[in-house]
Design a protein around this motif. Structure first.
Motif, PDB file in Angstrom:
ATOM      1  N   LYS A 138       0.762  -1.459  -0.141  1.00 27.13           N
ATOM      2  CA  LYS A 138       0.082  -0.136   0.067  1.00 27.13           C
ATOM      3  C   LYS A 138       0.765   1.418   0.103  1.00 27.13           C
ATOM      4  O   LYS A 138       0.681   2.363  -0.742  1.00 27.13           O
ATOM      5  N   SER A 139       1.939   1.308   0.686  1.00 26.43           N
ATOM      6  CA  SER A 139       2.885   2.626   0.750  1.00 26.43           C
ATOM      7  C   SER A 139       3.477   2.457  -0.548  1.00 26.43           C
ATOM      8  O   SER A 139       3.935   3.716  -0.912  1.00 26.43           O
ATOM      9  N   ASN A 140       4.012   1.448  -0.977  1.00 29.17           N
ATOM     10  CA  ASN A 140       4.883   1.456  -2.402  1.00 29.17           C
ATOM     11  C   ASN A 140       3.938   1.948  -3.411  1.00 29.17           C
ATOM     12  O   ASN A 140       4.279   2.574  -4.679  1.00 29.17           O
ATOM     13  N   ALA A 141       2.606   1.663  -3.315  1.00 32.90           N
ATOM     14  CA  ALA A 141       1.693   2.261  -4.398  1.00 32.90           C
ATOM     15  C   ALA A 141       1.666   3.641  -4.573  1.00 32.90           C
ATOM     16  O   ALA A 141       1.417   4.288  -5.623  1.00 32.90           O
ATOM     17  N   ILE A 142       1.784   4.553  -3.522  1.00 27.20           N
ATOM     18  CA  ILE A 142       1.815   5.872  -3.562  1.00 27.20           C
ATOM     19  C   ILE A 142       2.551   6.884  -4.346  1.00 27.20           C
ATOM     20  O   ILE A 142       2.550   7.473  -5.195  1.00 27.20           O
ATOM     21  N   PRO A 143       4.066   6.405  -4.092  1.00 30.11           N
ATOM     22  CA  PRO A 143       5.105   6.913  -5.079  1.00 30.11           C
ATOM     23  C   PRO A 143       4.729   6.878  -6.538  1.00 30.11           C
ATOM     24  O   PRO A 143       5.083   7.470  -7.340  1.00 30.11           O
ATOM     25  N   LEU A 144       4.300   5.381  -6.612  1.00 31.78           N
ATOM     26  CA  LEU A 144       4.281   4.956  -8.237  1.00 31.78           C
ATOM     27  C   LEU A 144       3.179   5.733  -8.743  1.00 31.78           C
ATOM     28  O   LEU A 144       3.225   6.058  -9.979  1.00 31.78           O
ATOM     29  N   ARG A 145       1.984   5.894  -7.840  1.00 29.71           N
ATOM     30  CA  ARG A 145       0.649   6.603  -8.362  1.00 29.71           C
ATOM     31  C   ARG A 145       1.004   8.022  -8.615  1.00 29.71           C
ATOM     32  O   ARG A 145       0.365   8.792  -9.548  1.00 29.71           O
TER      33      ARG A 145
END
Length: 175
Positions: A138-145
């Motif tokens: 979930k945390s990794n998805a944020i910078p990618l988004r």
């Protein structure tokens, strides 16, 4: 400092009036947060939250960091910070956490986007770094988004109570 993200979300400076609320949400979310954050053993009371807030205020005064409370519909739900501000290099590291009940609603993505815009406009920051535990999807998805680029994987980057975790490192540059 009050900064609106959208009609439901806003940031405000940490202050001593928030110490009990901060301690309460940490306690309520302790087991969830402990999966990814290494500082939970040092945050067990309102007094601990007051000490943390005092340090955040000092670091902000020294232009070392900026930590803001995240509110959703007027309720404290997490924190976001420029953990390390390097004005001479126009660089910062972003940290964030959110209570479990508010995950998956786009709150942190919207918060990070606004926080980055603030950093660019008000602090002239050009490079933003986010480090996430590799298994914290979930945390990794944020910078990618948000258009960050994964630049590195760091093995055994952080000690979490009884084991090491690897980190993914993401960067966003705006020149």
């Amino acid at each position: 400092m009050f900064l609106r993200v959208n009609e439901s979300i806003y940031f405000d400076h940490l202050n001593f009036n928030l110490a009990k609320d901060l301690a309460d949400i940490i306690e309520k979310n302790r087991s969830y947060l402990k999966q990814w954050l290494p500082w939970l053993n040092h945050s067990n009371s309102t007094s601990d939250s007051e000490q943390f807030i005092k340090k955040c205020m000092q670091d902000y005064g020294d232009k070392k960091s900026l930590t803001l409370a995240i509110f959703y519909e007027n309720t404290l739900v997490g924190l976001i910070s420029f953990n390390e501000i390097h004005l001479e290099k126009n660089t910062t590291k972003i940290g964030y956490w959110l209570v479990e009940s508010h995950m998956g609603q786009g709150i942190m993505s919207a918060a990070c986007k606004t926080f980055i815009q603030y950093g660019m406009a008000e602090l002239n920051l050009k490079k933003f770094i986010i480090c996430c535990a590799k298994q914290n999807h979930k945390s990794n998805a944020i910078p990618l988004r948000l258009g960050f680029t994964k630049v590195e994987e760091v093995k055994d980057a952080e000690w979490l109570y009884d084991h090491f975790v690897d980190h993914n490192v993401y960067e966003l540059q705006s020149y």
